[in-house]
Design a protein around this motif. Structure first.
Motif, PDB file in Angstrom:
ATOM      1  N   ILE A 224       7.907   0.320  -0.524  1.00 41.37           N
ATOM      2  CA  ILE A 224       8.435   1.681  -0.588  1.00 41.37           C
ATOM      3  C   ILE A 224       8.606   2.246   0.817  1.00 41.37           C
ATOM      4  N   SER A 225       9.506   3.199   0.911  1.00 42.84           N
ATOM      5  CA  SER A 225       9.650   3.984   2.144  1.00 42.84           C
ATOM      6  C   SER A 225       9.637   5.452   1.753  1.00 42.84           C
ATOM      7  N   PHE A 226       9.086   6.285   2.619  1.00 39.29           N
ATOM      8  CA  PHE A 226       9.074   7.719   2.321  1.00 39.29           C
ATOM      9  C   PHE A 226       9.049   8.523   3.616  1.00 39.29           C
ATOM     10  N   VAL A 227       9.459   9.766   3.498  1.00 34.09           N
ATOM     11  CA  VAL A 227       9.398  10.695   4.625  1.00 34.09           C
ATOM     12  C   VAL A 227       8.896  12.030   4.084  1.00 34.09           C
TER      13      VAL A 227
ATOM     14  N   VAL B   3       5.955   0.977   3.523  1.00 31.16           N
ATOM     15  CA  VAL B   3       4.796   0.203   3.066  1.00 31.16           C
ATOM     16  C   VAL B   3       5.351  -1.061   2.421  1.00 31.16           C
ATOM     17  N   ASP B   4       5.046  -2.210   3.014  1.00 32.22           N
ATOM     18  CA  ASP B   4       5.649  -3.464   2.553  1.00 32.22           C
ATOM     19  C   ASP B   4       5.182  -3.884   1.169  1.00 32.22           C
ATOM     20  N   ALA B   5       3.928  -3.610   0.835  1.00 38.04           N
ATOM     21  CA  ALA B   5       3.413  -4.007  -0.489  1.00 38.04           C
ATOM     22  C   ALA B   5       2.238  -3.121  -0.862  1.00 38.04           C
ATOM     23  N   VAL B   6       2.359  -2.446  -1.980  1.00 37.37           N
ATOM     24  CA  VAL B   6       1.282  -1.597  -2.488  1.00 37.37           C
ATOM     25  C   VAL B   6       1.229  -1.765  -4.002  1.00 37.37           C
TER      26      VAL B   6
ATOM     27  N   VAL C 105      -3.880   2.364   1.378  1.00 38.89           N
ATOM     28  CA  VAL C 105      -2.809   2.449   2.373  1.00 38.89           C
ATOM     29  C   VAL C 105      -3.107   3.617   3.315  1.00 38.89           C
ATOM     30  N   PRO C 106      -3.374   3.357   4.596  1.00 39.88           N
ATOM     31  CA  PRO C 106      -3.770   4.446   5.501  1.00 39.88           C
ATOM     32  C   PRO C 106      -2.637   5.412   5.818  1.00 39.88           C
ATOM     33  N   SER C 107      -1.389   4.978   5.675  1.00 46.77           N
ATOM     34  CA  SER C 107      -0.257   5.823   6.072  1.00 46.77           C
ATOM     35  C   SER C 107       0.185   6.802   4.991  1.00 46.77           C
ATOM     36  N   ILE C 108      -0.432   6.748   3.806  1.00 45.10           N
ATOM     37  CA  ILE C 108      -0.092   7.697   2.741  1.00 45.10           C
ATOM     38  C   ILE C 108      -1.049   8.879   2.821  1.00 45.10           C
TER      39      ILE C 108
END
Length: 634
Positions: A235-238, A417-420, A432-435
């Motif tokens: 997934i990608s998000f902003v 995120v390449d895989a979650v 996932v630390p970036s969420i």
């Protein structure tokens, strides 16, 4: 698809085509019976309660507001499907109808409330108080914007709520929970138990030899679903939120000082006075009473003569802004301590006011409120910026740009995120630390698909756009991939099985007259005790399951229960059961009584509203209801 339709209809040819398409759809609805949604209600009516019509838009607004409130509480948006699964659609409908029924009854009874009283309720609402403890118009307006209310809509709603409370108060007046019920509930809540217990863990399970390859393979075959590789999504998000955009530390002191000077009068602590007030029906009576006070009669004795208690005349220690009547406020705050005012004509009669203790106001300092002012400025700026970026992102997305492409064009940082997995974990098992905390983008992504143009997620006062870039399906793993995990799970199951057998044998011996202390010594474990705990109590070292089991066991009875958190088993005996005497005057009992009274009041009011709805007539446009709540999209 909706963005594509909007784009298609942006030119003259597209508008003609879309108009033709919609015309055909409307005609087909009429032919196939869909038009019955409009029969008997009017196109914009969702329900009728007596003579009151609940418009589709009104219910849509109520429903959307409710979903957003719940989303803010849980830190994640609620989808239409989830809302229906929880029954929120029906709850909001029932609430809206109940409110309309009470409004109808208020009109029938001729109930009303003045504008002054409504404004007094708003001015004293703690939700709208600023840093100085007084009503803050800026905070009020900010709250209205946050919850999507106009000022007039909020005032009207508060007036209706107040009238509903009048009806509810009359329905529940004199309601008193039975003493026998309060005593029974108090005994149930305050009952205490004591136990002695032992914990059997891995040490009591003995040595467990490693499984043979055949045994391990057989165990794996029986438990394959436990070791299956989950589905992963790329997934990608902003995120565009006030927190990300509005940094209060970047607000200059110059800007904060300007706001400070504008609000200097409201930021400090206002002068407060201890006031007493006696109201008179006319100026003649008030003047006569004031002359008697000048001749030596005390203000308090005058109140007694008029049959007033101290609580009837005491206004408390209040600021000038808390007095609704300006004339009386000016008089009260122009006198020295101990003085009684001349008769003052107010909105509700003629008043004499006595001034008691005076607490001087405190002049605010810039340093004491600078950080709060900067945060407020930053938040206001951020809200404007968020709205601008939202429109720009939607324009980019409407033009076919992906989340990453749109973010790059607008100078925003997109996260990939390449895989979650569905639980929000990476293939290695870590979160996932970036969420950001509270952002439910993973669940939303698992309800979407690759290439789907997703609506943005409301988050922290802003928005999050996301794309699903790829899907790795769930699959069965081979034994070689998860051999260590399989062997560890097999080992834990062996321990649990042995401990359960030992616990059962121990309970059987205790049932035959054995002592837990002797069994503990024989098993090489410590005998522990826990005493005086209640049903909802927490005892250090004692699992909640043991406490619950103890209250299902008679005195001197024995039981066993697993401690799943530690792969252990607990064997216990109830040594004492006690019920303290009921003290109806205690604070705990009073709180319990209040809880029971609230429950009884709610039930009484619910029955009243049900009867009211039957008497005045209630009809629901089910098709319009399904349309608003998304039920007809499945």
């Amino acid at each position: 698809m909706l963005r594509g339709m909007r784009k298609a209809s942006s030119n003259w040819l597209g508008k003609i085509i879309m108009a033709t398409v919609m015309g055909v759809l409307i005609i087909s609805f009429g032919v196939w019976g869909i038009a019955d949604i409009f029969k008997g209600f009017g196109q914009s009516t969702l329900a009728k309660v007596g003579h009151t019509e609940i418009s589709t838009e009104q219910f849509r607004q109520n429903y959307t507001d409710r979903l957003q409130q719940i989303g803010r509480q849980f830190g994640r948006p609620l989808t239409m499907d989830q809302a229906r699964a929880f029954g929120l659609d029906r709850q909001v409908l029932q609430q809206t109808i109940a409110e309309a029924a009470l409004d109808e009854e208020a009109r029938r009874l001729g109930l009303g409330q003045s504008n002054d009283e409504t404004m007094r309720m708003i001015f004293t609402d703690p939700n709208f108080k600023g840093v100085n403890g007084a009503f803050d118009p800026t905070r009020f307006q900010s709250t209205m914007r946050q919850f999507g209310f106009s000022e007039q809509r909020y005032i009207s709603e508060q007036r209706r709520v107040s009238l509903r409370r009048q009806i509810a108060g009359s329905i529940s007046a004199g309601l008193e929970p039975p003493k026998l019920l309060i005593e029974a509930l108090t005994r149930f809540a305050n009952e205490q138990r004591s136990i002695e217990y032992v914990r059997l863990d891995a040490a009591q399970a003995g040595t467990i030899d490693p499984p043979s390859p055949e045994a391990l393979a057989g165990y794996f075959d029986d438990h394959k679903t436990l070791f299956r590789a989950p589905e992963y999504r790329k997934i990608s998000f902003v995120a565009v939120t006030p927190e990300e955009i509005g940094k209060w530390s970047e607000v200059s002191d110059e800007d904060a000082r300007k706001l400070f000077e504008q609000r200097r009068d409201r930021l400090g602590t206002p002068e407060r006075r201890e006031l007493s007030q006696i109201m008179f029906p006319n100026a003649d009576e008030a003047t006569a009473a004031r002359n008697r006070i000048a001749s030596g009669l005390s203000f308090e004795d005058l109140a007694k003569e008029r049959g007033l208690n101290p609580s009837d005349i005491d206004l408390g220690l209040i600021a000038k802004s808390a007095i609704v009547d300006p004339a009386i406020a000016d008089a009260a705050f122009s006198l020295p301590s101990g003085e009684v005012s001349q008769p003052e004509q107010g909105r509700f009669g003629v008043a004499l006011v006595k001034v008691g203790k005076i607490e001087p106001g405190v002049e605010p300092s810039y340093g004491s409120v600078a950080s709060d002012l900067k945060r407020e400025i930053a938040a206001d700026r951020a809200r404007t910026k968020v709205a601008e970026l939202r429109d720009k992102m939607e324009d980019e997305r409407g033009g076919g740009a992906s989340v990453i492409e749109a973010a790059q064009k607008l100078g925003l940082a997109a996260v990939t995120v390449d895989a979650v997995d569905r639980s929000g974990r990476l293939p290695g098992g870590q979160p996932v630390p970036s969420i950001p905390r509270g952002l439910d983008v993973v669940a939303q992504a698992f309800n979407s698909d690759v290439g789907v143009d997703n609506d943005p997620i409301a988050f922290n006062g802003g928005y999050v756009w996301y794309d699903v870039l790829g899907i790795t399906p769930s699959r069965e793993r081979t034994l070689d991939e998860v051999k260590d995990q399989v062997e560890a799970k097999w080992h834990d199951d062996q321990i649990n099985s042995r401990l359960r057998t030992k616990a059962t044998e121990m309970v059987q011996k205790l049932d035959q007259g054995g002592k837990l202390a002797d069994e503990a010594a024989a098993a090489g474990v410590k005998l522990d005790t826990a005493s005086g705990f209640k049903r909802d109590g927490a005892v250090p070292g004692v699992p909640a399951g043991v406490i619950a089991a103890a209250f299902r066991t008679a005195k001197d009875g024995v039981g066993q229960t697993p401690d799943a958190s530690a792969n252990a088993w607990i064997v216990f005996r109830v040594t004492d059961v006690s019920v303290p005497p009921v003290d109806l005057a205690s604070e705990d009992t009073k709180k319990l009584k209040d809880t029971v009274l609230r429950s009884a009041t709610d039930e009484e009011l619910a029955q009243y509203i049900t009867k009211l709805e039957l008497d005045i007539g209630t009809n629901v446009n089910q098709a319009a209801f399904a349309q608003v709540t998304g039920a007809n999209s499945n």
